[in-house]
Write a protein that holds these residues in place. Structure first.
Motif, short mmCIF file in Angstrom:
data_model
loop_
_atom_site.label_atom_id
_atom_site.label_comp_id
_atom_site.label_asym_id
_atom_site.label_seq_id
_atom_site.Cartn_x
_atom_site.Cartn_y
_atom_site.Cartn_z
N LYS A 1 0.82 -1.21 0.00
CA LYS A 1 0.00 0.00 0.00
C LYS A 1 0.86 1.26 0.00
O LYS A 1 1.69 1.47 0.90
CB LYS A 1 -0.91 -0.01 1.25
N HIS A 2 0.64 2.10 -1.02
CA HIS A 2 1.36 3.37 -1.09
C HIS A 2 0.92 4.28 0.04
O HIS A 2 -0.28 4.42 0.31
CB HIS A 2 1.10 4.04 -2.45
N GLN A 3 1.88 4.93 0.72
CA GLN A 3 1.58 5.74 1.89
C GLN A 3 1.30 7.21 1.57
O GLN A 3 1.17 8.03 2.48
CB GLN A 3 2.74 5.64 2.90
N GLY A 4 1.19 7.50 0.27
CA GLY A 4 0.80 8.85 -0.12
C GLY A 4 1.98 9.77 -0.39
O GLY A 4 3.13 9.43 -0.13
N TYR A 5 1.66 10.95 -0.89
CA TYR A 5 2.67 11.94 -1.24
C TYR A 5 2.86 12.90 -0.07
O TYR A 5 2.30 14.00 -0.04
CB TYR A 5 2.28 12.67 -2.52
N THR A 6 3.64 12.48 0.86
CA THR A 6 3.81 13.21 2.11
C THR A 6 4.66 14.46 1.95
O THR A 6 5.53 14.54 1.09
CB THR A 6 4.44 12.31 3.19
N VAL A 7 4.38 15.44 2.81
CA VAL A 7 5.17 16.67 2.91
C VAL A 7 5.63 16.79 4.35
O VAL A 7 4.88 16.47 5.28
CB VAL A 7 4.33 17.90 2.51
N GLY A 8 6.87 17.24 4.56
CA GLY A 8 7.38 17.41 5.91
C GLY A 8 8.35 16.32 6.29
O GLY A 8 8.65 15.41 5.51
N TYR A 9 8.87 16.43 7.51
CA TYR A 9 9.82 15.46 8.02
C TYR A 9 9.09 14.34 8.75
O TYR A 9 7.99 14.53 9.27
CB TYR A 9 10.82 16.13 8.97
N TYR B 1 10.55 12.06 -4.54
CA TYR B 1 10.56 10.61 -4.74
C TYR B 1 9.20 10.00 -4.48
O TYR B 1 8.31 10.63 -3.90
CB TYR B 1 11.66 9.97 -3.89
N ILE B 2 9.03 8.78 -4.93
CA ILE B 2 7.72 8.14 -4.93
C ILE B 2 7.16 7.93 -3.53
O ILE B 2 5.95 7.96 -3.33
CB ILE B 2 7.78 6.79 -5.71
N GLY B 3 8.02 7.69 -2.54
CA GLY B 3 7.54 7.51 -1.18
C GLY B 3 7.48 6.06 -0.74
O GLY B 3 8.00 5.16 -1.41
N ASP B 4 6.82 5.83 0.39
CA ASP B 4 6.82 4.52 1.04
C ASP B 4 5.66 3.63 0.60
O ASP B 4 4.58 4.12 0.26
CB ASP B 4 6.72 4.69 2.57
N ARG C 1 11.17 12.36 1.63
CA ARG C 1 10.71 12.15 0.25
C ARG C 1 11.20 13.23 -0.70
O ARG C 1 11.13 13.07 -1.92
CB ARG C 1 9.17 12.10 0.25
N TRP C 2 11.69 14.35 -0.16
CA TRP C 2 12.11 15.49 -0.97
C TRP C 2 13.60 15.73 -0.76
O TRP C 2 14.05 15.90 0.38
CB TRP C 2 11.33 16.74 -0.56
N LEU C 3 14.35 15.79 -1.85
CA LEU C 3 15.79 16.00 -1.76
C LEU C 3 16.20 17.21 -2.61
O LEU C 3 15.62 17.46 -3.66
CB LEU C 3 16.55 14.76 -2.24
N SER C 4 17.22 17.91 -2.14
CA SER C 4 17.79 19.05 -2.86
C SER C 4 19.12 18.60 -3.46
O SER C 4 20.01 18.19 -2.72
CB SER C 4 17.98 20.21 -1.88
#
Length: 412
Positions: free
Chosen positions: A140-148, A392-395, A155-158
């Motif tokens: 099950k995809h855990q969604g497109y999360t924002v935050g730590y 990135y796609i996430g968990d 999920r977000w990299l610079s």
């Protein structure tokens, strides 16, 4: 093709030829095997016994009798080959069930979007077929999360692309203020060194300051010692520092030069007292001397109160053939004027270029691009180096034993 446990050399050979995250590495496996014995190497081979998928995953006790498994930015495989994806994860489920698995968390190192620093999408990847494939297998995809998050990788990299760019081009691509700050660190003789593991406390003092500033709690000092032991061949603590005694010599030399210039200007004025240009130079020089004396006074005072060596900023770095990762860091806000963090980044960008590594990964941001984002300052700092944003796609989570996992979720 067939699913199998991999030998260490098979895993290492495969990973070395693919763009894998640093956690998917021999060093990581070797340390966990020796010290914790909680790690597995699995993969898929084709009909010619060639490895076509590989994954390091570790286990942890859960609900006393069961285990939780995590794939550490894995597996490493072609995620556009849905037949291979289906085969790997279907067999991974069977493997984990035999090893008393309760559930598994997997977070493929797979791009969802590439964005600019304002969060606007530059390039997008259609991962819906992959998500459907995974969910058809119960992942099950855990969604497109924002935050730590405390329980999963960011999920977000610079990321700064270094490929086919010279150091001069990289500097020119940075914003003016970042480029200027790097230049100022050379003027102030800011230095960078590698800390031996015995001096981890110097890093940790600065890291604690970052925790206090941003209001978070991450890890203790032992964690950073462990990371150095795990990645001893491709990891390091770097420290930016300044020797005020050396800076004071340089400042006094500059003052002497300014005083000599002033005498030359006086001579010019005596020869031509009505020269407007010489008068302007004289006034400018006086102001420069005044400013320089103030700098010297500040340095001398700081030496008396804080000593000659100031630790400015420090960070944990890990690297592989694919990228350099800027991970946990900290700095002393009292010494911000010396720009230690800027010199630290620039030295490690140069390190990446010297070692033919094409990506400099500033690592996590929240993915909140509003002015009120909790990491707005961090995002601006990284953006100043001309880094773009990779989403990135996430968990995905797969309950291996659904009934017990439901009980676990309720307890949690």
């Amino acid at each position: 093709m067939y699913f199998t446990q991999l030998k260490v050399d098979e895993f290492e050979d495969f990973i070395s030829n693919h763009d894998a995250h640093y956690t998917q590495s021999f060093n990581h496996y070797n340390y966990r095997k020796q010290h914790k014995n909680d790690v597995h190497l699995v993969g898929v081979k084709d009909e010619n016994n060639k490895v076509i998928a590989a994954c390091l995953l570790n286990e942890a006790r859960s609900l006393k009798f069961f285990k939780y498994f995590y794939t550490h930015r894995g597996p490493v495989l072609d995620f556009t080959d849905y037949q291979l994806v289906r085969y790997f994860y279907k067999n991974l489920t069977k493997y984990l069930k035999k090893h008393r698995g309760l559930y598994v968390l997997t977070d493929p190192y797979t791009l969802e979007n590439i964005r600019n620093t304002q969060g606007e999408i530059i390039e997008s990847y259609n991962n819906q077929p992959l998500i459907k494939t995974m969910e058809s297998l119960g992942y099950k995809h855990q969604g497109y999360t924002v935050g730590y998050s405390q329980i999963s990788q960011i999920r977000w990299l610079s990321v700064l692309d270094l490929k086919n760019k010279t150091e001069e081009e990289l500097l020119q691509d940075m914003d003016y203020q970042t480029r200027r700050n790097i230049k100022k660190t050379y003027e102030m003789d800011v230095q960078v060194c590698t800390l031996p593991i015995e001096e981890t406390n110097r890093f940790f003092k600065l890291f604690k300051m970052a925790e206090e500033k941003h209001g978070f709690k991450f890890r203790d000092e032992n964690y950073f010692e462990e990371m150095q032991n795990i990645y001893k061949d491709n990891g390091m603590l770097k420290l930016a520092y300044i020797d005020l005694s050396e800076l004071l010599i340089k400042q006094n030399n500059q003052l002497e030069k300014l005083n000599n210039d002033l005498e030359n200007i006086k001579d010019s004025l005596e020869s031509n007292p009505n020269s407007k240009k010489s008068k302007n130079k004289y006034e400018q020089n006086l102001q420069q001397i005044k400013a320089q004396k103030k700098k010297i006074d500040e340095t001398e005072t700081l030496i008396k109160t804080d000593g000659t060596i100031l630790d400015l900023a420090a960070a944990l770095y890990i690297y592989n053939d694919y990228e350099v990762y800027y991970l946990s860091s900290g700095s002393n806000p009292k010494y911000n004027k010396y720009m230690g963090a800027y010199r630290l980044q620039w030295e490690m960008i140069k390190f990446a270029k010297e070692n033919n590594i094409d990506r400099y990964n500033f690592y996590g941001i929240t993915g909140d691009f509003s002015e009120n984002a909790e990491d707005a300052g961090v995002q601006n700092f990284k953006a100043g180096f001309n880094a773009h944003v990779e989403e990135y796609i996430g968990d995905f989570i797969k309950p291996i034993r659904p009934l017990f996992y439901k009980i676990y979720s309720l307890i949690k």
